[in-house]
Design a protein around this motif. Structure first.
Motif, PDB file in Angstrom:
ATOM      1  N   ALA A 202     -11.006 -14.368  -5.808  1.00 22.85           N
ATOM      2  CA  ALA A 202     -11.746 -14.096  -7.127  1.00 22.85           C
ATOM      3  C   ALA A 202     -11.223 -12.929  -7.722  1.00 22.85           C
ATOM      4  CB  ALA A 202     -13.039 -13.390  -6.755  1.00 22.85           C
ATOM      5  N   LEU A 203     -10.193 -12.142  -7.356  1.00 23.46           N
ATOM      6  CA  LEU A 203      -9.542 -10.970  -7.966  1.00 23.46           C
ATOM      7  C   LEU A 203      -8.464 -10.631  -7.216  1.00 23.46           C
ATOM      8  CD1 LEU A 203     -10.309  -8.759 -10.098  1.00 23.46           C
ATOM      9  CD2 LEU A 203     -10.975  -7.208  -8.246  1.00 23.46           C
ATOM     10  N   LEU A 204      -7.608 -10.190  -8.062  1.00 26.62           N
ATOM     11  CA  LEU A 204      -6.288  -9.082  -7.264  1.00 26.62           C
ATOM     12  C   LEU A 204      -6.546  -7.835  -7.770  1.00 26.62           C
ATOM     13  CD1 LEU A 204      -3.322 -11.855  -8.496  1.00 26.62           C
ATOM     14  CD2 LEU A 204      -4.377 -11.631  -6.221  1.00 26.62           C
ATOM     15  N   ALA A 205      -5.923  -7.044  -6.696  1.00 27.16           N
ATOM     16  CA  ALA A 205      -6.222  -5.835  -6.753  1.00 27.16           C
ATOM     17  C   ALA A 205      -4.997  -4.882  -5.906  1.00 27.16           C
ATOM     18  CB  ALA A 205      -7.412  -5.223  -6.288  1.00 27.16           C
ATOM     19  N   VAL A 206      -4.659  -3.623  -6.463  1.00 30.96           N
ATOM     20  CA  VAL A 206      -3.554  -2.855  -5.938  1.00 30.96           C
ATOM     21  C   VAL A 206      -4.236  -1.619  -5.816  1.00 30.96           C
ATOM     22  CG1 VAL A 206      -1.419  -1.515  -6.527  1.00 30.96           C
ATOM     23  CG2 VAL A 206      -1.799  -3.927  -7.145  1.00 30.96           C
ATOM     24  N   THR A 207      -4.139  -1.083  -4.573  1.00 31.40           N
ATOM     25  CA  THR A 207      -4.796   0.014  -4.139  1.00 31.40           C
ATOM     26  C   THR A 207      -3.658   1.460  -3.711  1.00 31.40           C
ATOM     27  OG1 THR A 207      -5.285  -0.450  -1.923  1.00 31.40           O
ATOM     28  CG2 THR A 207      -6.910  -0.986  -3.358  1.00 31.40           C
ATOM     29  N   LEU A 208      -3.931   2.300  -3.651  1.00 31.25           N
ATOM     30  CA  LEU A 208      -3.149   3.641  -3.376  1.00 31.25           C
ATOM     31  C   LEU A 208      -3.371   3.840  -1.886  1.00 31.25           C
ATOM     32  CD1 LEU A 208      -0.740   5.422  -4.280  1.00 31.25           C
ATOM     33  CD2 LEU A 208      -2.657   7.234  -4.889  1.00 31.25           C
ATOM     34  N   GLU A 209      -2.644   3.662  -0.792  1.00 31.16           N
ATOM     35  CA  GLU A 209      -2.930   3.734   0.610  1.00 31.16           C
ATOM     36  C   GLU A 209      -1.953   4.742   1.091  1.00 31.16           C
ATOM     37  OE1 GLU A 209      -5.464   2.395   1.809  1.00 31.16           O
ATOM     38  OE2 GLU A 209      -5.917   1.003   0.193  1.00 31.16           O
ATOM     39  N   PRO A 210      -2.294   5.221   2.210  1.00 33.32           N
ATOM     40  CA  PRO A 210      -1.237   5.934   3.208  1.00 33.32           C
ATOM     41  C   PRO A 210      -0.203   5.164   3.463  1.00 33.32           C
ATOM     42  CG  PRO A 210      -3.555   5.866   4.044  1.00 33.32           C
ATOM     43  CD  PRO A 210      -3.477   4.956   3.031  1.00 33.32           C
ATOM     44  N   ARG A 211       0.824   5.940   3.664  1.00 34.95           N
ATOM     45  CA  ARG A 211       2.200   5.608   4.048  1.00 34.95           C
ATOM     46  C   ARG A 211       2.175   4.240   4.967  1.00 34.95           C
ATOM     47  NH1 ARG A 211       6.784   5.527   0.773  1.00 34.95           N
ATOM     48  NH2 ARG A 211       8.709   5.208   2.100  1.00 34.95           N
ATOM     49  N   GLY A 212       2.598   3.277   4.796  1.00 37.49           N
ATOM     50  CA  GLY A 212       2.655   2.184   5.512  1.00 37.49           C
ATOM     51  C   GLY A 212       1.570   1.197   5.451  1.00 37.49           C
ATOM     52  N   GLY A 213       0.636   1.467   4.599  1.00 39.75           N
ATOM     53  CA  GLY A 213      -0.527   0.515   4.084  1.00 39.75           C
ATOM     54  C   GLY A 213      -1.912   1.292   4.868  1.00 39.75           C
ATOM     55  N   SER A 214      -2.892   0.433   4.256  1.00 37.30           N
ATOM     56  CA  SER A 214      -4.321   0.836   4.685  1.00 37.30           C
ATOM     57  C   SER A 214      -4.509   0.867   6.315  1.00 37.30           C
ATOM     58  CB  SER A 214      -5.389  -0.044   4.178  1.00 37.30           C
ATOM     59  OG  SER A 214      -6.655   0.099   4.820  1.00 37.30           O
TER      60      SER A 214
END
Length: 233
Positions: A202-214
């Motif tokens: 339904a949606l594409l999103a980009v988030t800001l995560e800790p180094r290496g990903g969520s």
């Protein structure tokens, strides 16, 4: 057909008009509606802003130099450069070999075009992800021929050294699916699968995560920076 008040149809027609997939009589009718419908012109202008930056992906593909060298060899063009066109044209051997050479060139061009076709991306989906100010930040293209997803950062969005950008596909139900980590500039290629372009996305999103990903396997932990939707071609 009356498209006033039918916003989904108006959005669909405007996107197809900008993409160039609206053709013939349908395109002419749409242009007639544009002339008398200011709101439809605004919708079309918004789609231009979303899609026209994707022209960056259209890079010219030139045949390899060896193709022209092989054609010159088969037509004996190297000899023609030294002996002159007139003498070469009058040569009996030229006329005898012309038919064979033409067939060879045709076969060679078929091989070249087939090779190029296999190497050319087959873009099935495109998307523009925007920030909170509705400015395009990322361009996404899904290459179904090579099963790759290319994500290109349009602007420069510096990311702290202890953080990473992570791309997510948000389904209509269930947890968001991580599609991979992104670069804060330039482009990156990710694996393409139904996780990214399935009908349930339904949606594409980009988030800001800790180094290496969520660190949470069930979804993102940081704020959403960019979001958008796929347009299927």
């Amino acid at each position: 057909m009356n498209i006033r008040g039918n916003d989904p149809l108006r959005q669909k027609l405007a996107s197809e008009y900008v993409l160039g997939t609206l053709k013939g009589g349908a395109r002419r009718r749409f242009e007639g509606w544009l002339y008398n419908d200011a709101d439809l012109r605004n919708i079309t202008a918004e789609w231009r802003q979303r899609l026209e930056p994707m022209a960056e992906f259209a890079t010219p593909v030139a045949p390899p130099k060896r193709v022209w060298q092989q054609i010159e060899q088969r037509l004996h063009l190297a000899q023609a450069k030294h002996g002159g066109w007139t003498l070469w044209r009058e040569s009996v051997s030229f006329w005898r070999s012309l038919g064979l050479a033409s067939s060879a060139i045709a076969a060679l061009l078929v091989i070249v075009m087939s090779t190029q076709l296999m190497n050319t991306p087959q873009i099935s989906h495109v998307a523009t992800l925007m920030d909170e100010k509705s400015q395009t930040a990322l361009l996404l293209t899904a290459d179904s021929r090579h099963d790759t997803l290319e994500v290109r950062m349009v602007g420069n969005a510096p990311v702290p050294s202890d953080k990473d950008l992570e791309l997510w596909a948000v389904p209509k139900s269930g947890n968001p699916r991580s599609l991979g980590l992104l670069a804060d500039k330039g482009s990156v290629k990710l694996a393409l699968s139904d996780r990214a372009i399935g009908n349930d996305v339904a949606l594409l999103a980009v988030t800001l995560e800790p180094r290496g990903g969520s660190p949470d396997p069930n979804g993102p932990t940081g704020p959403i920076l960019y979001k958008g939707n796929w347009v299927r071609l």
